[in-house]
Structure formats: structure tokens, C-alpha cells
Write a protein that holds these residues in place. Structure first.
Motif, PDB file in Angstrom:
ATOM      1  N   LEU A  79      -8.205   1.530  -4.053  1.00 56.79           N
ATOM      2  CA  LEU A  79      -7.779   0.132  -3.989  1.00 56.79           C
ATOM      3  C   LEU A  79      -8.973  -0.784  -3.694  1.00 56.79           C
ATOM      4  N   ARG A  80      -9.819  -0.383  -2.774  1.00 57.50           N
ATOM      5  CA  ARG A  80     -10.984  -1.202  -2.428  1.00 57.50           C
ATOM      6  C   ARG A  80     -11.929  -1.347  -3.616  1.00 57.50           C
ATOM      7  N   HIS A 105       0.826  -1.205   0.000  1.00 56.55           N
ATOM      8  CA  HIS A 105       0.000   0.000   0.000  1.00 56.55           C
ATOM      9  C   HIS A 105       0.866   1.263   0.000  1.00 56.55           C
ATOM     10  N   GLY A 163       1.366   4.346  -2.823  1.00 53.62           N
ATOM     11  CA  GLY A 163       1.171   5.747  -2.462  1.00 53.62           C
ATOM     12  C   GLY A 163       2.375   6.611  -2.795  1.00 53.62           C
ATOM     13  N   ARG A 182      -5.860  -8.379  -3.329  1.00 55.24           N
ATOM     14  CA  ARG A 182      -5.205  -7.959  -2.082  1.00 55.24           C
ATOM     15  C   ARG A 182      -4.719  -9.201  -1.355  1.00 55.24           C
ATOM     16  N   THR A 225      -6.731   4.271  -0.393  1.00 51.93           N
ATOM     17  CA  THR A 225      -7.452   3.132   0.193  1.00 51.93           C
ATOM     18  C   THR A 225      -8.794   2.932  -0.498  1.00 51.93           C
ATOM     19  N   ARG A 226      -9.511   4.008  -0.718  1.00 53.35           N
ATOM     20  CA  ARG A 226     -10.814   3.935  -1.381  1.00 53.35           C
ATOM     21  C   ARG A 226     -10.684   3.370  -2.809  1.00 53.35           C
ATOM     22  N   ASP A 245      -3.263 -10.330   2.148  1.00 52.47           N
ATOM     23  CA  ASP A 245      -2.998 -10.017   3.556  1.00 52.47           C
ATOM     24  C   ASP A 245      -2.180 -11.175   4.111  1.00 52.47           C
ATOM     25  N   TYR A 298      -0.673  -5.698  -3.055  1.00 51.39           N
ATOM     26  CA  TYR A 298      -1.693  -5.623  -4.106  1.00 51.39           C
ATOM     27  C   TYR A 298      -1.045  -6.001  -5.426  1.00 51.39           C
ATOM     28  N   GLN A 306      -3.969   9.295   1.575  1.00 45.44           N
ATOM     29  CA  GLN A 306      -4.118   7.948   2.137  1.00 45.44           C
ATOM     30  C   GLN A 306      -5.558   7.466   1.965  1.00 45.44           C
ATOM     31  N   ARG A 307      -6.505   8.335   2.256  1.00 45.49           N
ATOM     32  CA  ARG A 307      -7.922   7.995   2.160  1.00 45.49           C
ATOM     33  C   ARG A 307      -8.311   7.647   0.712  1.00 45.49           C
TER      34      ARG A 307
END
Length: 137
Positions: A71-72, A52, A56, A82, A68-69, A84, A94, A64-65
Motif C-alpha cells: 500500500l505504501r 486496510h 487484507g 490514503r 502495508t508495504r 486518514d 484507500y 499484514q506486513r
């Protein structure tokens, strides 16, 4: 294939879409075609699997927000996956899916066309802006 044939083929494809498919098409193109999503897809396409924070760092100006948005949303649509690793501290990577790679491969000709025609776009904007300024006086 000529431009006219491509346009006819495109119209036939649009005419064949169900309302559900048309809505899906609009949603996917709206968010997948935004600045950050295209940047993410391009970054993952050229660099492979990334964390992540690394994504960035490669996308200058993304918050950052927003990262993340984006990527989702890309993950939801199956363009990225993704991973984890379940570690502490958390480690998440990712990567593009085959669908994401296919999307990127189809975007490259559009980007090439945009770059090849950049001077034409600039000239049209100057002409338009000049005509609209003189009409306001």
C-alpha cells in the motif's frame, strides 16, 4: 496496428527514455507488477474505497506486513490515495487515483491475454520440463 508495428513503437519509446526515466520505469513495473500490488489495484478498482483490513480480507494469503508495504509503495507512486480520517480508533481508507485506474485499465488486456493463452503456457512448460529432465540423465 500489427504486432510488428507495436514492437517498433515500443522500441522507439524505450530508445527515447532517459536513464532516469528508464530507472523509474523499472522500479514502478517491478513493484506495481507484483502479486500483492496487482491484487490491491484490482480490489480497489472493483470495490472502490476500502479500509486496510478489508483489502487484507479480500487478498487471501497476504500478510499484514506485506499489505502495508505494498500500500505504501502504491501510494508513493501515485496509484492509490490514503485517506486518514483522524479518528480514534484510527480509520484509514484507500482508493485508486486516476493514475491507478489508468494502470488497471491497461492491465486488463494483459490478464485477458494470459488467460486466453494459459493452455499454451502449460503445454510449453510441460515440453520444457520434459526436455530438461531427459537431458539430465
Amino acid at each position: 496496428m500489427s504486432e510488428e508495428e507495436v514492437i517498433r513503437q515500443s522500441q522507439a519509446a524505450c530508445d527515447a527514455l532517459s536513464a532516469e526515466d528508464d530507472g523509474l520505469k523499472r522500479e514502478v513495473l517491478t513493484h506495481a507488477g507484483n502479486r500483492w500490488s496487482l491484487g490491491i489495484v484490482h480490489t480497489l478498482g472493483s470495490a472502490g474505497k476500502l479500509r486496510h483490513a478489508e483489502i487484507g480480507r479480500r487478498l487471501e494469503g497476504v500478510t499484514q506486513r506485506m499489505l502495508t508495504r505494498s500500500l505504501r509503495q502504491l501510494e508513493r507512486d501515485g496509484l492509490i490515495v490514503r485517506f486518514d480520517h483522524g479518528e480514534v480508533p484510527p480509520r484509514v481508507d484507500y482508493e485508486l487515483t486516476p493514475l491507478g485506474r489508468s494502470f488497471l485499465a491497461r492491465m486488463v488486456p494483459l490478464w485477458t491475454w494470459l488467460l486466453e493463452n494459459a493452455d499454451g503456457f502449460r503445454a510449453a512448460r510441460v515440453r520444457f520440463d520434459g526436455e530438461n529432465r531427459s537431458g539430465e540423465a
